[in-house]
Design an enzyme around this catalytic site. Structure first.
Site, PDB file in Angstrom:
ATOM      1  N   HIS A  60      33.489  51.588  45.672  1.00 13.25           N
ATOM      2  CA  HIS A  60      34.832  51.617  46.043  1.00 13.25           C
ATOM      3  C   HIS A  60      35.532  52.903  46.355  1.00 13.25           C
ATOM      4  O   HIS A  60      36.127  53.232  47.465  1.00 13.25           O
ATOM      5  CB  HIS A  60      35.666  50.762  45.235  1.00 13.25           C
TER       6      HIS A  60
ATOM      7  N   LYS B 248      35.728  37.967  40.068  1.00 12.88           N
ATOM      8  CA  LYS B 248      36.098  37.238  39.057  1.00 12.88           C
ATOM      9  C   LYS B 248      37.203  37.707  38.128  1.00 12.88           C
ATOM     10  O   LYS B 248      37.238  39.077  37.800  1.00 12.88           O
ATOM     11  CB  LYS B 248      34.861  36.819  37.999  1.00 12.88           C
TER      12      LYS B 248
END
Lengths: 190, 281
Positions: free
Chosen positions: A35, A100
């Site tokens: 990222h 999550k």
């Protein structure tokens, strides 16, 4: 409910908090270090290693594949670590994120702004989830090892909508529904 | 004096790392099944069923139950009459982790220079090793692969003695509440009380190693575990954080004497992939 990835705007508009979906198509596996590089590429005006339009990113760092396996175990990692990078990717066209755990208020607002959704896969169910991954290839950042950027081909990948484009949040709703009234939260917080 | 060879230690550590990652303990599986029977939200039940199915797949196909095969934490209980031969004990343990993570196709998740280069060490070393000298001539080795999703939710609270048991309850419940869905509930909550700042965190982690469903032998501590379990499950977080009555499978508390001025409380949360495996050499 079955859904194809990349996601269309129409498909995202039809999804609501708590919907259980089975995703088929293409996901991109990326976590912290990948990222950082993706956002750095955007900031420097470089093209991303994949087409971000409608793309769905899965926050995962799989185990190494055993001989004969397509991929090792591949459950979701905790999403809040990607919050600092999520908004530029949404602005670039990413329409779905799978991980999550909860997201920041800024990311949740950006989901509404860019008509994108956040879904949860079941943390810990990595061997089960890996069975829905039919192909995997490294497309960038191979030197990052378990954090390399992968293209995954999935069939009926199970996930649940946590944040939709209407501002809903499954984690908040779940707690409101199931918190015991006999334990007032004011007495539990410091 | 009994001799224990480093080669045997390396081999044992490698096997423990692999087995711990592939096979969920019978106590954890039983607790997941009990949670399913106890009832929860419909979505919570689906999550529990998937976790049990996942454990079956991992065990039968010999693959890791979770992709985060963890920081390898190794607990050693070394008998003072035992004599380690054939090398240095800690080198033997590190070599075992190196070998187990390679041969077991486990993920290498350790980076050197944590705030600068974050370069992967590529063999999951170093392990974190805790050694205790005990009576006898054997060596007990426990390998605990600890995932970061739950480890990141660890908390240390230095309470004042006046806060007492109410203060302990308040901070433990707060830690679990703030962790929310992040540490992969249903979790096991390890709580340390007493000692010093560093010791209470170690106590909290050791509390996770006790078999699930086995309360603390001290009735007062067992009552505290029960009360904390009730309070944590009343939060409503539920399996995977989707809402429900099963947020924790258990709360385990361990305590140690404290300084007259201190009441340290450590919280270490264990995810549903509650892995640890021991062998006595």
């Amino acid at each position: 409910m079955k859904i194809s990835a990349p996601f269309t705007e129409e498909a995202v508009c039809n999804l609501k908090v708590g919907d259980a979906v089975e995703i088929s198509g293409t996901l991109y596996a990326a976590r912290d270090a990948a990222h950082k590089r993706l956002v750095s590429a955007l900031e420097n005006g470089h093209p991303l290693p994949f087409d971000p339009q409608g793309a769905v990113i899965y926050y995962v760092g799989p185990t190494p594949a055993k001989p004969g396996q397509v991929i090792g175990s591949a459950g979701p990692t905790t999403s809040y670590r990607m919050d600092p990078y999520a908004i530029p990717l949404l602005a670039a066209g990413v329409r779905g994120m799978i991980g999550k755990g909860g997201r920041s208020p800024e990311v949740k607002a950006a989901l509404q702004r860019y008509k994108a959704i956040y879904l949860a896969a079941i943390g810990g169910a990595a061997a089960l989830i890996a069975k829905t991954i039919k192909a995997a290839e490294v497309i960038a950042y191979e030197e990052l090892g378990p954090e390399a950027l992968l293209r995954l081909s999935v069939k009926d990948f199970p996930a649940v909508v946590v944040n939709d484009i209407y501002g809903g949040d499954l984690y908040e709703r779940g707690k409101q529904q199931w918190a015991s009234p006999s334990e007032p939260s004011s007495g539990l917080r410091g | 004096m009994r001799s224990i060879d480093c080669a045997q230690i390396t081999e044992t550590v490698a096997q423990l790392a692999i087995e711990a990652n592939y096979v969920l303990g019978a106590d954890v599986k039983a607790a997941l099944r009990q949670a399913l029977e106890r009832g929860s939200s419909p979505q919570g039940k689906q999550v529990l069923e998937q976790l049990l199915e996942n454990a079956e797949i991992a065990e039968q196909e010999r693959v890791p139950m979770c992709q985060d095969t963890g920081y390898a934490v190794v607990f050693l209980e070394l008998g003072q009459e035992a004599h380690i031969i054939g090398g240095y004990l800690y080198d033997a343990v590190q070599e075992g982790i190196r070998r187990g993570y390679r041969e077991g196709y486990l993920r290498k998740s350790i980076v050197a220079y944590p705030f600068t280069r974050r370069a992967n060490t590529k063999d999951n070393t170093p392990a974190v090793i805790h050694t205790e000298i005990v009576p006898g001539d054997s060596l007990k080795i426990t390998v605990v692969p600890k995932g970061a999703g739950s480890e990141n939710m660890s908390r240390l609270f230095m309470l004042i003695p006046a806060e007492g048991v109410e203060g302990i309850k308040r901070v433990v419940v707060r830690a679990v509440d703030e962790a929310g869905p992040n540490p992969c509930p249903p979790v096991i909550v390890g709580v340390g009380i007493g000692g010093t700042a560093e010791m209470v965190m170690l106590l909290a982690k050791k509390a996770l190693l006790r078999p699930l469903g086995e309360p603390n032998p001290d009735p007062e501590m067992a009552a505290l575990e029960h009360d904390l379990g009730q309070a944590v499950n009343a939060l409503g977080i539920g399996p995977a954080g989707f809402g429900g009555r099963v947020t924790a499978l258990a709360v385990h508390v361990e305590s140690f004497p404290a300084h007259i001025a201190s009441l340290p409380v450590g919280v270490n949360i264990q995810c549903n992939a509650a892995r640890h495996k021991s062998i006595v050499l």
